[in-house]
Design an enzyme around this catalytic site. Structure first.
Site, PDB file in Angstrom:
ATOM      1  N   GLU A   1       0.862  -1.403   0.056  1.00  0.00           N
ATOM      2  CA  GLU A   1      -0.026   0.065   0.055  1.00  0.00           C
ATOM      3  C   GLU A   1       1.121   1.262  -0.125  1.00  0.00           C
ATOM      4  O   GLU A   1       1.770   1.274   0.947  1.00  0.00           O
ATOM      5  CB  GLU A   1      -0.747   0.072   1.256  1.00  0.00           C
ATOM      6  CG  GLU A   1      -1.913   1.051   1.227  1.00  0.00           C
ATOM      7  CD  GLU A   1      -2.899   1.079   2.439  1.00  0.00           C
ATOM      8  OE1 GLU A   1      -3.135  -0.076   3.206  1.00  0.00           O
ATOM      9  OE2 GLU A   1      -3.467   2.086   2.991  1.00  0.00           O
TER      10      GLU A   1
ATOM     11  N   LYS B   1      -6.994  -0.748  11.433  1.00  0.00           N
ATOM     12  CA  LYS B   1      -6.399  -1.090  10.448  1.00  0.00           C
ATOM     13  C   LYS B   1      -4.976  -0.283  10.126  1.00  0.00           C
ATOM     14  O   LYS B   1      -4.232  -0.843   9.663  1.00  0.00           O
ATOM     15  CB  LYS B   1      -7.339  -0.920   9.229  1.00  0.00           C
ATOM     16  CG  LYS B   1      -6.880  -1.642   7.583  1.00  0.00           C
ATOM     17  CD  LYS B   1      -6.442  -0.672   7.078  1.00  0.00           C
ATOM     18  CE  LYS B   1      -6.123  -1.238   5.503  1.00  0.00           C
ATOM     19  NZ  LYS B   1      -4.992  -0.520   4.630  1.00  0.00           N
TER      20      LYS B   1
ATOM     21  N   ASP C   1       4.270 -14.037  11.225  1.00  0.00           N
ATOM     22  CA  ASP C   1       3.144 -14.278  10.904  1.00  0.00           C
ATOM     23  C   ASP C   1       2.236 -13.280  10.912  1.00  0.00           C
ATOM     24  O   ASP C   1       1.783 -13.098  11.969  1.00  0.00           O
ATOM     25  CB  ASP C   1       2.902 -15.806  11.149  1.00  0.00           C
ATOM     26  CG  ASP C   1       1.581 -16.290  10.675  1.00  0.00           C
ATOM     27  OD1 ASP C   1       0.758 -15.643  10.421  1.00  0.00           O
ATOM     28  OD2 ASP C   1       1.492 -17.383  10.930  1.00  0.00           O
TER      29      ASP C   1
ATOM     30  N   HIS D   1      -2.996  10.730  -0.827  1.00  0.00           N
ATOM     31  CA  HIS D   1      -3.428   9.552  -1.597  1.00  0.00           C
ATOM     32  C   HIS D   1      -3.500   9.610  -3.017  1.00  0.00           C
ATOM     33  O   HIS D   1      -3.342   8.699  -3.880  1.00  0.00           O
ATOM     34  CB  HIS D   1      -4.612   8.743  -0.958  1.00  0.00           C
ATOM     35  CG  HIS D   1      -4.148   7.790   0.163  1.00  0.00           C
ATOM     36  ND1 HIS D   1      -5.505   7.388   0.659  1.00  0.00           N
ATOM     37  CD2 HIS D   1      -3.187   7.317   0.534  1.00  0.00           C
ATOM     38  CE1 HIS D   1      -4.906   6.705   1.811  1.00  0.00           C
ATOM     39  NE2 HIS D   1      -3.443   6.716   1.707  1.00  0.00           N
TER      40      HIS D   1
END
Lengths: 452, 452
Positions: A91, A286, A302, A399
């Site tokens: 991202e 998030k 992991d 963005h």
């Protein structure tokens, strides 16, 4: 088509084919452009066959390597030590935001972190039809026997300062008939410990029915013991790290045009919203994971395990909530994160994946405890960067450059078209429609002599 | 060292250096072995500079590519259509388990899936010091104006069948003074829609204070409106897909030595435990995400978004719980998963990352709705494989081969030593200590002439 025909279209023994044969099967059965697909799958291989084999053997049915950008965020001052943090993430803006937040806090003392505890959890789920009271009463004897049974497995871990800590009996019979659990706690030092814990638990599972069938020795009632499953829990609320930043509110100065106090209050208010609204908390957290997972991936750990643990922890109050917290009090701003996780710096992929190994070198070969702290600091930095952008200029400004790139890729814009578009959209709203119109304009010759 | 000195060790303008200069800075300041590090960072570059640039530009401060194994799981029969599913994952056994579960269900009718809804959510968080009742009363007018304000942004999405669905006012004033929220719902068709939604929300945020300052027109009380932040929510419980498998219990036959009915009951019991115990639910769901994230990564989607949404959903009853469910009833076994997610097959990385694009081709260029169904089916398959192993032979049997490989890598075992170890440990317990002893034995010449 009926099931018979589907089975005829299916393939048996695919896993036993060589990599080349697998690709050939795909080309004959799925892909339209054989030559292009072969070229693409092979061009991502490492040129050294021996090195490539390492990646091929990490997983199964492997055809090639999926590239993820490997970047770094410098200037992380954590507990008075400087780090350059490796980050693997697809991202855009994540690494930039982490680096920016690290720099922001650098001259305010950086991040302070501490490991609050490092206990890992494993479970043996079983049914016991006999007397529950007697089972409880005899747990000390059972524990002693189980501890003895795993001695060959725990010996080495004990030398490193870890091992089996305790075994607790959990009674689920009020919810589910005859259901109990052995909840075992472990210390696994610098390894994530999955194999160690699962091996111990399966040994418990083999021994428990034998111990309970020998019931005349210590149980008053007769009963049957059926072990259902033995496996570690990824929920490790007691393998916990805290990361924190703080400063005098006035030290903020002007933040993107906002006066220090207004910035601090808006920031704390934004965090408060993530505490009370699960819809906001999900996105807030998030953002934390954007930073955390990037380091987890880069160090060969992991990320599914870390995600599951962190999110389960975020819901432990009964309402899914923010993992980070902020306060403005007596002229001081404080922002912190309590984060449970189980990571390793030995075992697993950490030595197998060459770049994971290199990442650990870049971090100064940290212990698992030190890595927990670095990961948590990056998560907090990421969260700081996102919330700071949200309460000041908004998230879209940062963005839009990437969004434009993605749309240009969609129209297969060439280098000339992409350059012109980047100049043109510097001060305009980027949308699929507006970019299409612009590109069509260039291609129709209408913007041929465009100069910024 | 004081803060002044730390700042001297820091670097300014790192992001502006070229890739080569960044690597040189790291070598001079962090790494011990310059030549080896340069060789390693450069050997993972794509040999074609133009292609490499694509990966360099996906993120920031990029130095090289982190390889993750790209594999496939064939034989996925989903809604009567066969798929070969691309999976990107660094954990061993995941792809093998998915492929095995797909095969297991192939002759039992495969997976049936359906998209229950596809609504995405965005939020404008704001404070309003005026009359709440009047604000509520005038929402229809406000909605109309906001809808008009984003017309240039929504027009194109509307042509594709999507757009802004509704805007709802949420009142948080019982928890936090003056706090409200506009919760907007969107349909974003085949795109994940993050940029579209955030652009619309920021436009709402720009317009809302203007609409509310014009309060003589429609508000009885005077008040101030402060917009705190505008951003999508990754929690999308109404972008929901269901995946399911079912069969007559007797169709199981013998499963790893267990009679069909016993297997079905043990399986359902194991799922039930994940429903009632958050410690077990965390690991149970982690297994689901092993499959889900592997497809999400392979198709260029954002696994942090999918993780956050899924785990928040798992906690929505107030107790973190299993995402999948099972029942054995009237001789039939049924196992299903309701999973909320927001994915795209256009936009984002889907066209930018060459292998993400290739993955979508491998799946037959699915719509976002079809991709949701494939992802959910793989998550269910992964979960089936893990629970099946747990209630039959245990999880360690499958993991031990990889565990042994990792320990061998740790001791830098050569090919000869690795082969001997694999033969020797076929029927023995693998632990760090036992492998070290074995390798030391070989190296001391004690097991020189060992043959399996």
């Amino acid at each position: 088509m009926n099931i018979r025909e589907f089975k005829d279209k299916a393939i048996s023994g695919f896993s036993k084919l060589t990599k080349q044969e697998k690709i050939e099967w795909l080309i004959s059965n799925v892909f339209e452009n054989p030559r292009e697909v072969i070229r693409e799958f092979t061009e991502y291989w490492h040129k050294d066959e021996t090195r490539q084999r390492v990646f091929d053997e990490i997983s199964e049915n492997t055809l090639t390597n999926f590239y993820l950008p490997y970047g770094v965020a410098p200037n992380f001052l954590i507990n008075n030590k400087m780090y350059v943090v490796p980050m693997v993430i697809e991202e855009s803006s994540v690494v930039a935001a982490a680096a920016k937040a690290a720099k922001f806090w650098l001259d305010k003392g950086g991040f302070s972190t501490q490991v609050l505890s490092t206990i890992k959890i494993g479970q043996v789920h079983f049914k016991w039809t006999g007397d529950g009271e007697a089972l409880r009463a005899h747990m000390p004897v059972i524990k002693q026997s189980l501890r003895q049974a795993v001695k060959p497995l725990t010996e080495n871990m004990e030398k490193r300062g870890g091992g089996l800590i305790d075994i607790e009996l959990i009674d689920f019979t009020d919810t589910e008939e005859d259901l109990y659990q052995l909840r075992a706690s472990f210390e696994t030092c610098d390894s994530m410990g999955a194999n160690f814990i699962n091996s111990c638990l399966e040994e418990f599972g083999r021994n428990l029915p034998i111990l309970l069938s020998d019931n005349e020795r210590f149980l008053t009632g007769k009963g049957q013991c059926e072990v259902l499953m033995c496996i570690l829990s990824n929920f490790t609320p007691e393998s916990l790290v805290r990361a924190e930043v703080s400063c005098a509110v006035e030290d903020f100065g002007l933040v993107e045009g906002l006066p220090a106090e207004q910035f601090a209050n808006r920031f704390a208010q934004a965090v408060r919203i993530a505490e009370i609204d699960p819809y906001r908390a999900t996105t807030h957290n998030k953002g934390i994971f954007n930073g955390i997972d990037a380091v987890i991936l880069a160090t060969g750990n992991d990320f599914r395990a870390v995600e599951a643990c962190g999110h389960a922890y975020a819901s432990s109050s009964g309402r899914y909530s923010s993992l980070s917290h902020a306060e403005v009090s007596n002229g001081r701003f404080r922002f912190w994160l309590d984060f449970p996780m189980s990571v390793g710096t030995v075992g697993g992929l950490t030595k197998v994946h060459p770049l994971a190994k290199r990442s650990l070198e870049l971090l100064g070969k940290p212990s698992a405890k030190e890595l927990m702290q670095i990961v948590a600091a990056v998560g907090l930095a990421q969260n700081f960067g996102a919330v700071k952008a949200l309460v000041t200029s908004g998230i879209q400004k940062g963005h839009m450059k990437m969004h434009l790139n993605n749309i240009l890729a969609n129209f297969e814009a060439n280098a000339y078209e992409a350059e012109r578009a980047k100049e043109y959209f510097l001060d305009k709203v980027v949308s699929f429609a507006s970019v299409r119109e612009f590109i069509q304009g260039i291609r129709a010759g209408a913007i041929k002599n465009f100069k910024a």
